[in-house]
Each structure stands twice: as structure tokens, then as C-alpha cells.
Design a protein around this motif. Structure first.
Motif, PDB file in Angstrom:
ATOM      1  N   LYS A  92       0.828  -1.203   0.000  1.00  0.00           N
ATOM      2  CA  LYS A  92       0.000   0.000   0.000  1.00  0.00           C
ATOM      3  C   LYS A  92       0.864   1.255   0.000  1.00  0.00           C
ATOM      4  O   LYS A  92       0.506   2.266  -0.589  1.00  0.00           O
ATOM      5  CB  LYS A  92      -0.914   0.019   1.232  1.00  0.00           C
ATOM      6  N   GLY A  93       1.986   1.175   0.704  1.00  0.00           N
ATOM      7  CA  GLY A  93       2.845   2.336   0.847  1.00  0.00           C
ATOM      8  C   GLY A  93       4.033   2.312  -0.100  1.00  0.00           C
ATOM      9  O   GLY A  93       3.929   1.896  -1.259  1.00  0.00           O
ATOM     10  N   ARG A  94       5.179   2.735   0.403  1.00  0.00           N
ATOM     11  CA  ARG A  94       6.393   2.845  -0.412  1.00  0.00           C
ATOM     12  C   ARG A  94       7.082   1.493  -0.565  1.00  0.00           C
ATOM     13  O   ARG A  94       6.929   0.592   0.255  1.00  0.00           O
ATOM     14  CB  ARG A  94       7.367   3.831   0.248  1.00  0.00           C
ATOM     15  N   LEU A 148       9.751   4.539   8.297  1.00  0.00           N
ATOM     16  CA  LEU A 148       8.845   3.707   7.501  1.00  0.00           C
ATOM     17  C   LEU A 148       7.645   3.267   8.340  1.00  0.00           C
ATOM     18  O   LEU A 148       7.704   3.219   9.572  1.00  0.00           O
ATOM     19  CB  LEU A 148       9.590   2.486   6.959  1.00  0.00           C
ATOM     20  N   SER A 149       6.567   2.914   7.648  1.00  0.00           N
ATOM     21  CA  SER A 149       5.348   2.470   8.325  1.00  0.00           C
ATOM     22  C   SER A 149       5.072   1.016   8.000  1.00  0.00           C
ATOM     23  O   SER A 149       5.724   0.400   7.147  1.00  0.00           O
ATOM     24  CB  SER A 149       4.161   3.326   7.884  1.00  0.00           C
ATOM     25  N   ASP A 199       2.780  -0.078   6.313  1.00  0.00           N
ATOM     26  CA  ASP A 199       2.271  -0.189   4.941  1.00  0.00           C
ATOM     27  C   ASP A 199       3.395  -0.234   3.912  1.00  0.00           C
ATOM     28  O   ASP A 199       3.141  -0.455   2.726  1.00  0.00           O
ATOM     29  CB  ASP A 199       1.363   1.005   4.611  1.00  0.00           C
ATOM     30  N   ASP A 200       4.623  -0.019   4.355  1.00  0.00           N
ATOM     31  CA  ASP A 200       5.762   0.031   3.432  1.00  0.00           C
ATOM     32  C   ASP A 200       6.428  -1.337   3.302  1.00  0.00           C
ATOM     33  O   ASP A 200       6.326  -2.193   4.193  1.00  0.00           O
ATOM     34  CB  ASP A 200       6.788   1.053   3.910  1.00  0.00           C
ATOM     35  N   ALA A 220       8.113  -1.675   8.912  1.00  0.00           N
ATOM     36  CA  ALA A 220       7.857  -2.077   7.527  1.00  0.00           C
ATOM     37  C   ALA A 220       8.079  -3.586   7.365  1.00  0.00           C
ATOM     38  O   ALA A 220       8.859  -4.205   8.098  1.00  0.00           O
ATOM     39  CB  ALA A 220       8.785  -1.318   6.588  1.00  0.00           C
TER      40      ALA A 220
END
Length: 424
Positions: free
Chosen positions: A35-37, A107-108, A110-111, A176
Motif C-alpha cells: 500500500k505504501g512505499r 517507515l510504516s 504499509d511500506d 515495515a
């Protein structure tokens, strides 16, 4: 056999290297986009080729940085490639390691961090532990390289002198998700050993690292002694919670390459005998054993009838004597072959090749070399004493004079050594 023996052996080596080419093997292991990076990081002799394969097949945006050996880079569009020192780390590797850690900040969950790891990463991903200078770590690395320590022992010490290896990259990337794609260059394909396992948990301890130093009599400065006594030198264990959301995949292994070479042999009506993908030991000693096996085939058709080819992988070592007359040039594969030639002593109808699949045998510009039944004869006619060259670890010079070096340039992969002995 439809080919000349030297061409046949060369084709086996090319098949082994081709089976480990990330441009043809990596795509099927890519995870779905997050979803993220997507952050791509990595280190090793295959890092640039692996990163190119990611760029070729990835759907969606990505960014990142990988570190590879000098002259092993490739031009990429989104992933930065840094070239650095190997087998002894240098300032470029240290700076790139800091840059990789910077990419992982903030980072989260979603990464996704996609980590590309291959042989050579231990030296290239150079960030010494707190209080240790790069020069001090380089000195220990050089001493270990000359000691005859095997790759598992070397990486045990490297992990505990590092601020980035032994699972510490996964800790830095948390929360992440971390997916690591690996090309194995170590016996047993242990993810914790390949490039010192920067993203996988580590079961070794600082005490194990000290045991390696003691085994080989390596002297260390006070800074390293102090660091190994501190809790900071301990790596994250398998029970550490950050590893619950991480996984590793092997995209190429030594066994895959040996099997590819065996298929080529069989298609040429030559019986392949795979001796193993984890053969270690002093290059001269391994050569003595394999010369005896070649004689057993030649005179008794065991363990296979002629014509056959004995295929093996793994990583031998060359121990350089302190204070000895070790003034020559040559990596472990060339030394293995020169010792093999000496032990075979001109045995008819026996040919052999030994090369490093990364295209660089030790620190020279050759992948390895090839021997024929008349290698010793040609050396004598050229005024070269093969035993003398072997004694001073000068295999490169002898094979160079005979025109029997194999030079491929960097292959941008690495599944360790490839050896094949053909008995007709």
C-alpha cells in the motif's frame, strides 16, 4: 563427445553461471506491491543485476540503493548503485551503509523493504560497531583472509563487529515488512551466513566471534576487544519480534548451478557425478582427494564409468604462511587446479576446470583456469617448475604463461566455486 574437452568444460561453467543469473531467475520471487512505499536495498556481487531485474519486472513506484563490488555496477533508472571495496571494506561501502540506514528511517507498516542479498555483501555493507574504526575492521578482515578461516567463521566475526549485519537491518526497517531475495554463495545455503545475514536473525554470539579470533590467533586492538565485551555487539536472536513480518527466499543456489551443468554433460553423453555443493577445505588438500577420485574412475570405472565428469561446488581456502615465501598471485580455484595437475602428473585423458562463478578468482582478473593432460609438460618446456609455483601460491603466473587462464569479467552473480573434472 561432440566437443573438444576444453570447450565442453567451458560450456559447463557457462551453464552454471547462467543458472544463477538474476535477470532470468528473480522475477518469479517478487512479492505484490504494498500500500505504501517500496524501498529496495541490497549488497553483494549480484546486487546491481538483481536490482535491474526488480526494475524490469516491478509494477509500481520504487526507490532505493544497492552496493556492489567495483566494476560490477549497472546503469539503473530508480535504484542507485554504489560500487565499493571487496574483499576488504572501504570508505565507499561505509558511506553507502549509512545511506541505506537513512532510507529505512520513518517507515510504516504499509511500506515494503525489498532486500537483495548475494555473496560479497559482508565486505560491501561496511558499518563498524560503535567505537571501531574502519581501518581496524579492515585489518582484522585481512588477517582472517590470510588465516584460512572459512566463510561461516569469517561472517560470524563480521556480524559481531558490525552495526548493520546479523539482522540489524530488519530492526532498522521496523515496522515495515521486509522481504529478502538471496543468491547463496555459502555451503548449506544458510540465510544467516550469506553476506552475514543483514536481515535475518542470528543464532551466534559474541563469544562465538571471540572463538574465531582465538582459533586463528588473530590479534585485535583494544577497541574491538571492548566492543565484543559490550551488549551492543550481540545480534538480534530468532525470537526477536521484528522477524515475524519478514521472510527470505533463495532465488539461486550452488546446487541449482551444479544441476544445470550436469544436464549439459548428460546431453553430451558424458555421465555427470555431482560430488557435492558444500566442499570446503584447503585448496591443495581438496585437489589431492579429487585427483585420487579421477584415478579411480580412470582405472576402475568407479564411482562411474568413463566418460564421466566429476562436478562440485563450495568454497576452498588458501592459507598464506606468515613470513613465508608467499610472493605469488592466484586465487583458490587456480591453486586447486595447479595442485590437481601436480597430483595427476600428466594422467592421460583427464581435463579440469575450476572457476569462481562471480568471474573473479580471489583478487585477480580471472575467473579461474583449465588444465589438460599436458599441462605439466608444457610448463616444463617453458622452464616453469609447477611444484615451485604451487609452493609460493603463484598459480596465476603459471597459468598466465601457459595461456590457460579463464577471463570472463564480472558475471554479476555468485554461487561460489565451480569445479569439473572430465575423465575420457
Amino acid at each position: 563427445m561432440r566437443q573438444e574437452p576444453k570447450d565442453f568444460l567451458d560450456n559447463l561453467f557457462k551453464a552454471a553461471v547462467g543458472a544463477a543469473d538474476p535477470l532470468s531467475t528473480l522475477a518469479g520471487f517478487l512479492p505484490p506491491p504494498p500500500k505504501g512505499r517500496t524501498i529496495v536495498i541490497g549488497a553483494g556481487k549480484a546486487a546491481a543485476a538483481m536490482a535491474k531485474a526488480v526494475e524490469d519486472y516491478w509494477e509500481g513506484p520504487l526507490e532505493g540503493l544497492v552496493i556492489t563490488r567495483y566494476e560490477h555496477g549497472l546503469p539503473l533508472n530508480y535504484i542507485k548503485v554504489v560500487e565499493a571495496g571487496h574483499p576488504v571494506p572501504d570508505a565507499e561501502g561505509a558511506k553507502a551503509a549509512d545511506d541505506i540506514l537513512a532510507l529505512l528511517k520513518g517507515l510504516s507498516e504499509d511500506d515494503l523493504v525489498l532486500c537483495l542479498i548475494s555473496g560479497g555483501g559482508s565486505s560491501l555493507l561496511a558499518k563498524p560497531g560503535e567505537g571501531i574504526t574502519l581501518e581496524e575492521k579492515k585489518a582484522v578482515t585481512r588477517a582472517l583472509l590470510a588465516s584460512g578461516a572459512n566463510i561461516t567463521e569469517m561472517n560470524t566475526l563480521r556480524k559481531h563487529l558490525s552495526a548493520i549485519k546479523g539482522g540489524r537491518l530488519t530492526v532498522a526497517a521496523h515496522p515495515a515488512k521486509v522481504v529478502t531475495l538471496m543468491i547463496s554463495d555459502v555451503p548449506g545455503d544458510d540465510p544467516a551466513v550469506i553476506a552475514s545475514g543483514p536481515t535475518v536473525p542470528d543464532a551466534t554470539t559474541s563469544r562465538d566471534a571471540r572463538a574465531v579470533l582465538e582459533k586463528y590467533g588473530i590479534e585485535i586492538p583494544p577497541s574491538i576487544d571492548a566492543y565484543l565485551n559490550s551488549p551492543t555487539s550481540e545480534t538480534p536472536e530468532p525470537s526477536h519480534p521484528v522477524f515475524k513480518e519478514s521472510r527470505s527466499e533463495m532465488i539461486a543456489t550452488p546446487q541449482m548451478s551444479l544441476a544445470a551443468a550436469a544436464d549439459i554433460a548428460a546431453s553430451n553423453s558424458i555421465t555427470p557425478v555431482i560430488l557435492g555443493d558444500t566442499i570446503e577445505g584447503e585448496a591443495k588438500d581438496v585437489a589431492a582427494v579429487m585427483a585420487a577420485m579421477a584415478r579411480q574412475v580412470k582405472f576402475h570405472d568407479q564411482p562411474a564409468a568413463k566418460p564421466c565428469v566429476l562436478i562440485s561446488g563450495g568454497e576452498t581456502t588458501v592459507t598464506v604462511r606468515s613470513g613465508g615465501d608467499d610472493t605469488g598471485r592466484g586465487g583458490r580455484n587456480a591453486e586447486f587446479l595447479l595442485a590437481l595437475a601436480v597430483h595427476l602428473d600428466g594422467l592421460a585423458d583427464v581435463y579440469a576446470i575450476a572457476c569462481d562463478t562471480d568471474g573473479i578468482d580471489g583478487t585477480e582478473d580471472n575467473a579461474g583456469a583449465i588444465i589438460t593432460p599436458d599441462t605439466l609438460k608444457r610448463a616444463t618446456e617453458a622452464g616453469l617448475d609447477a611444484k615451485e609455483y604451487l609452493a609460493r601460491h603463484d598459480s596465476y603466473s603459471l597459468f598466465d604463461a601457459l595461456g590457460d587462464l579463464i577471463k570472463t569479467g564480472p558475471t554479476r552473480t555468485n554461487v561460489n566455486d565451480f569445479r569439473a573434472i572430465l575423465i575420457l
